[in-house]
Design an enzyme around this catalytic site. Sequence first.
Site, PDB file in Angstrom:
ATOM      1  CB  CYS A   1      41.286   9.654  28.665  1.00 18.56           C
ATOM      2  SG  CYS A   1      41.478   7.547  28.936  1.00 18.56           S
ATOM      3  CB  THR A   2      43.492   7.409  34.115  1.00 19.73           C
ATOM      4  OG1 THR A   2      42.265   6.892  34.170  1.00 19.73           O
ATOM      5  CG2 THR A   2      42.220   9.303  34.896  1.00 19.73           C
ATOM      6  CG  HIS A   3      43.910   4.228  29.728  1.00 16.01           C
ATOM      7  ND1 HIS A   3      42.723   4.155  30.726  1.00 16.01           N
ATOM      8  CD2 HIS A   3      44.011   2.630  29.443  1.00 16.01           C
ATOM      9  CE1 HIS A   3      42.071   3.193  30.819  1.00 16.01           C
ATOM     10  NE2 HIS A   3      42.872   1.916  30.475  1.00 16.01           N
TER      11      HIS A   3
ATOM     12  CD  GLU B   1      42.720  -1.893  29.148  1.00 18.22           C
ATOM     13  OE1 GLU B   1      42.486  -2.411  29.557  1.00 18.22           O
ATOM     14  OE2 GLU B   1      43.113  -0.407  29.862  1.00 18.22           O
TER      15      GLU B   1
ATOM     16  CG  ASP C   1      40.586   3.464  34.874  1.00 22.81           C
ATOM     17  OD1 ASP C   1      40.233   4.110  34.580  1.00 22.81           O
ATOM     18  OD2 ASP C   1      41.814   2.962  34.457  1.00 22.81           O
ATOM     19  CB  SER C   2      37.319   1.172  33.130  1.00 24.11           C
ATOM     20  OG  SER C   2      38.830   1.872  32.461  1.00 24.11           O
TER      21      SER C   2
ATOM     22  CB  CYS D   1      37.717   6.296  35.413  1.00 23.64           C
ATOM     23  SG  CYS D   1      37.101   6.185  34.670  1.00 23.64           S
TER      24      CYS D   1
ATOM     25  N   GLY E   1      34.981   3.287  27.598  1.00 21.30           N
ATOM     26  CA  GLY E   1      34.142   4.965  27.227  1.00 21.30           C
ATOM     27  C   GLY E   1      34.003   5.181  26.002  1.00 21.30           C
TER      28      GLY E   1
ATOM     29  CB  THR F   1      34.857   7.024  30.736  1.00 19.42           C
ATOM     30  OG1 THR F   1      36.388   7.625  30.161  1.00 19.42           O
ATOM     31  CG2 THR F   1      33.635   7.036  29.820  1.00 19.42           C
TER      32      THR F   1
HETATM   33  N1  DGL Z   1      40.894   5.687  31.751  1.00 18.08           N
HETATM   34  C1  DGL Z   1      39.444   5.747  31.922  1.00 18.08           C
HETATM   35  C2  DGL Z   1      39.641   7.643  31.595  1.00 18.08           C
HETATM   36  O1  DGL Z   1      40.165   8.023  31.791  1.00 18.08           O
HETATM   37  C3  DGL Z   1      38.396   5.495  30.761  1.00 18.08           C
HETATM   38  C4  DGL Z   1      39.174   4.341  28.930  1.00 18.08           C
HETATM   39  C5  DGL Z   1      37.959   3.536  29.408  1.00 18.08           C
HETATM   40  O2  DGL Z   1      37.519   2.160  30.088  1.00 18.08           O
HETATM   41  O3  DGL Z   1      37.505   3.429  27.828  1.00 18.08           O
HETATM   42  O4  DGL Z   1      38.854   8.278  30.450  1.00 18.08           O
END
Ligand code: DGL
Length: 290
Positions: free
Chosen positions: A207-209, A173, A25-26, A88, A58, A90
Amino acid sequence: MFKAFDLSKAFLYLRFSMSKIGVFDSGYGGLTVLKSLVKELPNHDFVYLGDNARAPYGNRSFDIVYEYTLQCVNWLFDNGCDLVILACNTASAKALRQIQQVDLPKRSDIKNVLGVIRPTTEVVGNFSRTNQVGIVGTVGTIRSNSYVIEIEKFFPNIKVYQEACPIWVHLVENRLVGMSGTDFFVAHHLQKLFLQSPNIDTLILGCTHYPLLIDSIEKCLPPNVKIISQGEVVAKSLKQYLKLHPEFKLEKHKPGLVEFFTTEQYYEFNGMASLFYGNTVTAEHITLHL
Ligand code: DGL
């Protein structure tokens, strides 16, 4: 008959022909997926790589997300993983197809990369009664239209409504989860989504965040709306994939080993990562140069 050194060679061959599952992931978000993967496949070995030094992805262009993602995938391949999950959205939306169609065919070894969008869209129709589904995600994921395109393939009757939430990843973040300002921005985007249709009954956190924002999200949702937990869906889909692909010779232990790497300094990563993962995380720092 084998001599002693022949036996050790045979052991070495076996050791290096077995591999681990890479999870990328990012930043921190993929840890929410990793948690579900470890629960579903507790005896497999995993290697997690968070590109925290360059997160978030993103708002970045297609070319940059692709370059960064490919570099991280290659690092995971070089470090014992034959199969990599892009945890991720994205990266799954903006890099996966090119890696699968252009980069993997150039290799002579057996490697694969899987994303998180396809498994989610394959099951979304099982959740919605109104056939109206909402997606929240990064600007990159929403602009790619990947969810709309994939859902149309499996469930053509479903109408998809999308909302990009560019600030949500920054809130996570920057460790602002649980603050009233965070609630404000979560409510702002969900109101915009439900203004498009009040009949949305299923929400994909694309988005996994975003699972980290679940308390703020639940406060704003109408009571009948079901949130799809992407981690569980991806974990079940991977288990199925492994049954169908015995060519991936994966290491197994009781319990499996989980290693963590970050492009940020490990002391920056560990605390926050432990919160996401729900368990102590001790990561190592790696440097990647473009
Ligand atoms: N967690 C990521 C996603 O699922 C990316 C978030 C990001 O780096 O902008 O999209």
